[in-house]
Design a protein around this motif. Structure first.
Motif, PDB file in Angstrom:
ATOM      1  N   PRO A 427      37.012  58.846  37.406  1.00 42.05           N
ATOM      2  CA  PRO A 427      35.834  58.108  37.898  1.00 42.05           C
ATOM      3  C   PRO A 427      34.680  58.144  36.906  1.00 42.05           C
ATOM      4  N   ASP A 428      34.942  57.821  35.636  1.00 44.73           N
ATOM      5  CA  ASP A 428      33.887  57.911  34.630  1.00 44.73           C
ATOM      6  C   ASP A 428      32.814  56.853  34.841  1.00 44.73           C
ATOM      7  N   ASP A 429      33.233  55.628  35.137  1.00 47.26           N
ATOM      8  CA  ASP A 429      32.268  54.549  35.350  1.00 47.26           C
ATOM      9  C   ASP A 429      31.630  54.707  36.733  1.00 47.26           C
ATOM     10  N   PRO A 430      30.310  54.809  36.783  1.00 47.30           N
ATOM     11  CA  PRO A 430      29.659  54.990  38.092  1.00 47.30           C
ATOM     12  C   PRO A 430      30.009  53.881  39.081  1.00 47.30           C
ATOM     13  N   MET A 431      30.231  52.659  38.579  1.00 47.92           N
ATOM     14  CA  MET A 431      30.582  51.551  39.475  1.00 47.92           C
ATOM     15  C   MET A 431      31.906  51.798  40.182  1.00 47.92           C
ATOM     16  N   ALA A 432      32.779  52.589  39.566  1.00 47.81           N
ATOM     17  CA  ALA A 432      34.106  52.809  40.124  1.00 47.81           C
ATOM     18  C   ALA A 432      34.165  54.073  40.984  1.00 47.81           C
ATOM     19  N   SER A 694      29.556  40.506  63.132  1.00 47.42           N
ATOM     20  CA  SER A 694      29.181  39.688  61.969  1.00 47.42           C
ATOM     21  C   SER A 694      29.814  40.310  60.741  1.00 47.42           C
ATOM     22  N   PHE A 695      29.889  39.529  59.650  1.00 47.15           N
ATOM     23  CA  PHE A 695      30.391  40.098  58.398  1.00 47.15           C
ATOM     24  C   PHE A 695      29.321  40.926  57.692  1.00 47.15           C
ATOM     25  N   THR A 696      28.096  40.968  58.270  1.00 48.93           N
ATOM     26  CA  THR A 696      27.090  41.899  57.757  1.00 48.93           C
ATOM     27  C   THR A 696      27.428  43.310  58.224  1.00 48.93           C
ATOM     28  N   ASP A 697      27.932  43.411  59.428  1.00 42.64           N
ATOM     29  CA  ASP A 697      28.122  44.723  60.046  1.00 42.64           C
ATOM     30  C   ASP A 697      29.583  45.101  60.252  1.00 42.64           C
ATOM     31  N   TYR A 698      30.469  44.125  60.309  1.00 35.95           N
ATOM     32  CA  TYR A 698      31.904  44.425  60.311  1.00 35.95           C
ATOM     33  C   TYR A 698      32.380  44.199  58.885  1.00 35.95           C
ATOM     34  N   LEU A 699      32.726  45.277  58.200  1.00 40.50           N
ATOM     35  CA  LEU A 699      32.999  45.176  56.767  1.00 40.50           C
ATOM     36  C   LEU A 699      34.496  45.042  56.521  1.00 40.50           C
ATOM     37  N   ILE A 700      34.861  44.032  55.729  1.00 43.13           N
ATOM     38  CA  ILE A 700      36.236  43.956  55.244  1.00 43.13           C
ATOM     39  C   ILE A 700      36.201  44.181  53.729  1.00 43.13           C
ATOM     40  N   PRO A 701      37.310  44.634  53.149  1.00 35.23           N
ATOM     41  CA  PRO A 701      37.281  44.996  51.729  1.00 35.23           C
ATOM     42  C   PRO A 701      36.874  43.806  50.848  1.00 35.23           C
ATOM     43  N   THR A 702      36.001  44.096  49.883  1.00 38.16           N
ATOM     44  CA  THR A 702      35.666  43.112  48.849  1.00 38.16           C
ATOM     45  C   THR A 702      36.481  43.439  47.601  1.00 38.16           C
ATOM     46  N   ALA A 703      36.272  42.638  46.567  1.00 35.28           N
ATOM     47  CA  ALA A 703      36.980  42.890  45.303  1.00 35.28           C
ATOM     48  C   ALA A 703      36.585  44.232  44.706  1.00 35.28           C
ATOM     49  N   LEU A 704      35.415  44.756  45.064  1.00 29.80           N
ATOM     50  CA  LEU A 704      35.010  46.072  44.550  1.00 29.80           C
ATOM     51  C   LEU A 704      35.619  47.216  45.351  1.00 29.80           C
ATOM     52  N   ASP A 705      35.970  46.947  46.601  1.00 21.62           N
ATOM     53  CA  ASP A 705      36.572  47.999  47.436  1.00 21.62           C
ATOM     54  C   ASP A 705      38.063  48.143  47.179  1.00 21.62           C
TER      55      ASP A 705
END
Lengths: 775, 164
Positions: A427-432, A694-705
């Motif tokens: 996990p070197d990259d903080p984004m990851a 809503s998709f604000t509060d019910y989270l589904i995986p994004t490309a970052l997840d």
């Protein structure tokens, strides 16, 4: 040309085993593909639905007058306007089209409106006066069975009691025992294309409905019954489907749209917003599961006991089939001589639950795999070795007593998955790191965990259901027209049709007829991983029938035996040495020439029959099975409770790969939904009310997840009885993925984590964790 | 009901007049229901899913969050305007098909717009950059694997176009 080499393949068209292009691909990337929410008619009105704000209430009166008085409002309908059956449902017709005297969940439809513009619909809905008398909702499934019934059909939708093998071993004292209680939250299918459709009255008392669905003919039967019309007055056509995952197996706006169109005499369109969609379809059942595993000190499973409680919510939907699946597959793909499972699904005032990818096997996989890891610790064994030692094989018996007669490569998927080299980096990259863009996790705090899980389920419908699919093939002037009512929901059945026609007939010009109830009989549901087998098999049968008739026609016309003819890549040849007796191909005809008169075949394809379960949950209730394994690698910041799934690796039993890219798409997409259930997805329900619609509060995986999904192996063992030997592949990726991620989180944190989705506070606020003790 | 003053939009290079719209209509609604441009999608209509992504004066926006009247006389590019010629696919569209990045297709137009904008700004993005750039576009079918592959293919296609 004098040899068979002359008839070797030359065509470039799609064949089985190739990554053929999607026939709907170009319109989908240019934006011209018409989904159900894209339908338009110049004369159309907009429809909308007034829903209950209460989880439980009596309705003392409804005043629609203020809404009807508004300009631009054309119809306001209540339960009194439903001319046929007041209720509908997939298995039990227990759900009101529009509520009359009571409501049983928040969001239950009460009134429907048609107006000139969506804003006018909203205004009309706002001025309808309902005299509510809220009542205490029944929201705890543990209390439901003994509570006052909230529905005339009672609060226990189904109880399945499975007993297998010698029950007295429960008392043996020489066995290692592990126990646990597990919970799964309510997951939403979260397809992107909202519920939507267009109903068009025919001016003669009938109606045409264009709608996104998984099962056109079943919808038609239910809609016609509610409208009080004969089936031929209610015609359904499949509109473009923006994903399904189980949530379109039940009716949503179907009857409402038809009622409004028939009342106003105008086309009516309805399209749910995302908040309404969360209330407008069934969800995955939340589950509470208690397990006890007994094994010898060597690691052989002796007995598994389980008590499964699923919350079905207010109406039955497919709950009775979901609990059967959960019960049948409760112990996982393991050989267990003694089993007792009690599976119960109850009615509450929570949102109704029904089909979602994995259908009961997802919940139990999470529990049985947690138990296997716990047992491995108790035995001091490697968790993969423990699974391999007990892995089911063909010839073994399931807890239902059914002998596995087809393929089931449990050990193979486990070995491939566990042994696959990992490509995960640190996990070197903080984004990851856990927390991602928030950049809050310090690299020194991040701990890594890893786990493997395996799961399986049935393919096709079970318990004696008379399952079939119909298909027609018409070959005319070299063009094959295929008619089949299979709902394309994104999975790529339309691609497969081209491949099957190419494979069997050598024809590359393929037309798919519109999918409608008027054009052919039912294809059954696009669910239970069944359409490749059922409708793919129907298309294959129809094409083979056309092929036989064609060869017979050419043989008769040329006075040769059909055995001397071959059909290859769209041409019919006589075999060297056959027919005329010389070495030359005396017959060489294009399909174009020989189908100036069309050749047609209509078929109905069935799988081998199944049987109901008996009083002990025993019986040959299932057709076929598929198994998958996942390995998850996760990073966790235990202080913050943040999680990052770093890598998923999978191996799956597929029978045979028909389309490599589409297989990959199913495996990656299913794993993403499984990851979602493991770490982020839950419909949060408090006192029967959804708090995060809503998709604000019910989270589904994004490309970052979503991490990369490594395919360790696709195990190709052709399944007897399956078209081309292929198994359905849609559901298994969503089954073992959740369990693997949860296992990896336990490995990283040392916590029990008996519930998914695992929330940050389950990690950072956990007491008595192994990490605390280590501190 | 009061309608807003008539206005015109510049969509994919063409002036389109909008007559009798209600004041609250979103750009997405006007594109889809008044101009017949159905390619921009309505998966959430609350700015969370990216399925309605269009370019507005070059910037990617969720068209569900833009009032149509506020976009008057500004340059709007929708999925229908991604290629200048019909029947010719752009590099990104072709890459999505070749990579198997399209399943149900509902997220596809919005993703194509987002990826096209990303590659306009950076035709050699690394993986994390791509993941971040498309993290506002939800896809429920693919798990993003084939989409990431499509972006790689499209990026290399675009580089080969601009590099002599």
């Amino acid at each position: 040309m004098t040899t068979l080499e002359a008839v070797s393949r030359t065509a470039a068209g799609p064949r089985i085993g190739e990554s053929a292009p999607r026939p709907d691909g170009v319109p989908k990337v240019t934006g011209s593909f018409a989904f159900s929410s894209d339908l338009h008619n110049d004369r159309m009105l907009w429809g909308g639905t007034l829903r209950s704000p209460h989880a439980a209430a009596r309705i003392r009166g409804i005043d629609v007058g203020p809404a009807l008085a508004l300009a631009g409002v054309h119809a306001v309908l209540t339960h009194e306007d439903v001319p046929g059956s007041p209720t509908y449902g997939l298995i039990h017709r227990d759900q009101p089209v529009l509520a009359s005297d009571v409501v049983r969940y928040e969001g239950e439809p009460v009134v429907v409106v048609a107006a000139d513009h969506p804003d006018m619909v909203r205004r009309a809905l706002a001025v309808i006066e309902v005299d509510w008398e809220p009542t205490e909702p029944l929201v705890d499934p543990e209390l439901a069975a003994d509570a006052t019934p909230i529905h005339p059909d009672g609060n226990v939708i189904r109880r399945v009691h499975l007993r297998h093998g010698d029950q007295t071993v429960a008392d043996r004292q020489d066995l290692v025992s592990v126990e646990g209680t597990y919970e799964v939250g309510m997951q939403d299918q979260a397809f992107l294309g909202p519920e939507s459709g267009l109903a068009v009255p025919d001016g003669d008392g009938g109606v045409d409905l264009y709608v996104a669905t998984q099962w056109l003919h079943e919808d038609r039967d239910q809609v016609a019954a509610c409208l009080g019309l004969p089936d031929d007055k209610v015609r359904l056509t499949l509109a473009g489907v923006g994903g399904a995952f189980g949530a379109r197996e039940d009716l949503s706006l179907h009857v409402h749209l038809c009622l409004l169109a028939l009342r106003t005499g105008r086309p009516v369109k309805m399209s749910y917003g995302r908040e309404e969609s969360f209330h407008g379809h069934v969800h995955r059942h939340p589950a509470r599961m208690h397990y006890r595993h007994l094994a010898t000190t060597e690691g052989d499973l002796v007995r598994v006991e389980a008590r499964l409680l699923l919350d079905g919510g207010a109406y039955a939907s497919s709950s009775s089939a979901v609990i059967s699946n959960a019960t049948c597959f409760a112990v996982g793909p393991y050989r267990v001589p003694s089993v007792e499972v009690e599976g119960v699904v109850v009615r509450t005032d929570n949102p109704p639950c029904g089909a979602m990818r994995g259908f009961g096997a997802v919940q139990t996989c999470f529990a049985h795999e947690a138990q296997m890891d716990r047992l491995a610790v108790a035995l001091g064994m490697d968790p993969v070795d423990l699974r391999l030692r007990n892995a089911l094989e063909p010839g073994d018996r399931l807890p239902t007593g059914q002998v596995i007669t087809g393929t089931l490569p449990v050990a193979e998927v486990l070995r491939a998955c566990a042994g696959h080299p990992s490509a995960a980096v640190g996990p070197d990259d903080p984004m990851a790191r856990p927390g991602g863009a928030g950049r809050t996790a310090d690299i020194d705090d991040v701990v890594r965990g890893e786990a493997v899980a395996v799961g399986f389920k049935n393919l096709m419908f079970s318990e004696g259901f008379d399952d079939s699919s119909s298909a027609r093939c018409v070959l005319h002037r070299g063009v094959a027209t295929i008619t089949c009512a299979c709902a394309e929901v994104g999975q790529g059945f339309v691609t497969l049709v081209h491949q099957i026609v190419g494979e069997v007939l050598g024809v590359d010009e393929v037309v798919l007829a519109p999918v409608a109830t008027t054009s052919i009989g039912s294809a059954g549901s696009t669910s239970a991983s069944r359409q490749t087998w059922m409708s793919g098999g129907a298309v294959q049968m129809a094409c083979e029938s056309v092929r036989r008739e064609l060869l017979a026609r050419v043989a008769a016309a040329n006075d040769v035996s059909v055995h001397d003819l071959v059909l290859v890549d769209g041409r019919i040849f006589s075999l060297p040495g056959g027919g005329s007796g010389d070495d030359y191909l005396s017959i060489d005809l294009s399909l174009d020439e020989v189908t100036a008169e069309p050749v047609e075949a209509d078929v109905v394809h069935r799988h081998a029959p199944t049987l109901p379960l008996d009083a002990d949950g025993q019986g040959d209730a299932h057709v076929s099975f598929s198994v998958s394994a996942h390995r998850a690698i996760v990073d966790v910041d235990p202080d913050l409770g943040l999680v990052k799934v770093v890598e998923l690796t999978t191996a799956q039993d597929v029978g045979r790969v028909l389309h490599p890219l589409q297989v990959l798409g199913q495996l990656e997409g299913g794993a993403a939904q499984g990851l979602g259930l493991a770490v982020m997805e839950e419909v949060q329900v408090t006192d029967g009310r959804i708090r995060n619609a809503s998709f604000t509060d019910y989270l589904i995986p994004t490309a970052l997840d979503m991490p990369p999904v490594e395919i360790a192996a696709l195990i190709e063992q052709p399944e007897p009885g399956a078209p081309f030997g292929a198994k359905g592949i849609g559901e298994p990726p969503a089954i073992s993925s959740t369990a693997a991620v949860a296992g990896a989180l336990r490995d990283a944190t040392g916590l029990d984590l008996p519930r998914v989705p695992v929330r940050p506070d389950d990690i950072c606020l956990a007491s008595g964790s192994a990490l605390d003790e280590a501190d | 009901m009061t309608t807003s003053e008539d206005f015109s939009l510049v969509v994919n290079g063409s002036h389109r007049s909008v007559v009798d719209a209600l004041p609250g209509e979103s750009l997405l609604f006007v594109l889809r229901e008044r101009l017949g441009l159905i390619g921009s999608k309505n998966a959430c209509e609350e700015g969370e899913c990216g399925s309605c992504t269009v370019r507005l004066d070059g910037e990617t926006v969720c068209s569900c969050l833009v009032l149509a009247a506020a976009a008057a006389d500004r340059e709007v590019v929708t999925i229908e305007g991604l290629t200048s010629e019909e029947a010719v696919l752009s590099d990104v569209q072709q890459a999505f098909l070749d990579a198997g990045a399209v399943q149900c297709g509902f997220c596809t137009p919005g993703l194509l717009m987002a990826v096209d904008a990303l590659l306009d700004a950076d035709d050699e993005p690394d993986e994390l950059t791509v993941r971040e750039a498309i993290s506002g576009n939800l896809c429920r079918c693919t798990g993003y694997g084939r989409i990431l592959d499509a972006v790689d293919r499209a990026a290399s296609a675009r580089r080969s176009q601009v590099t002599p």
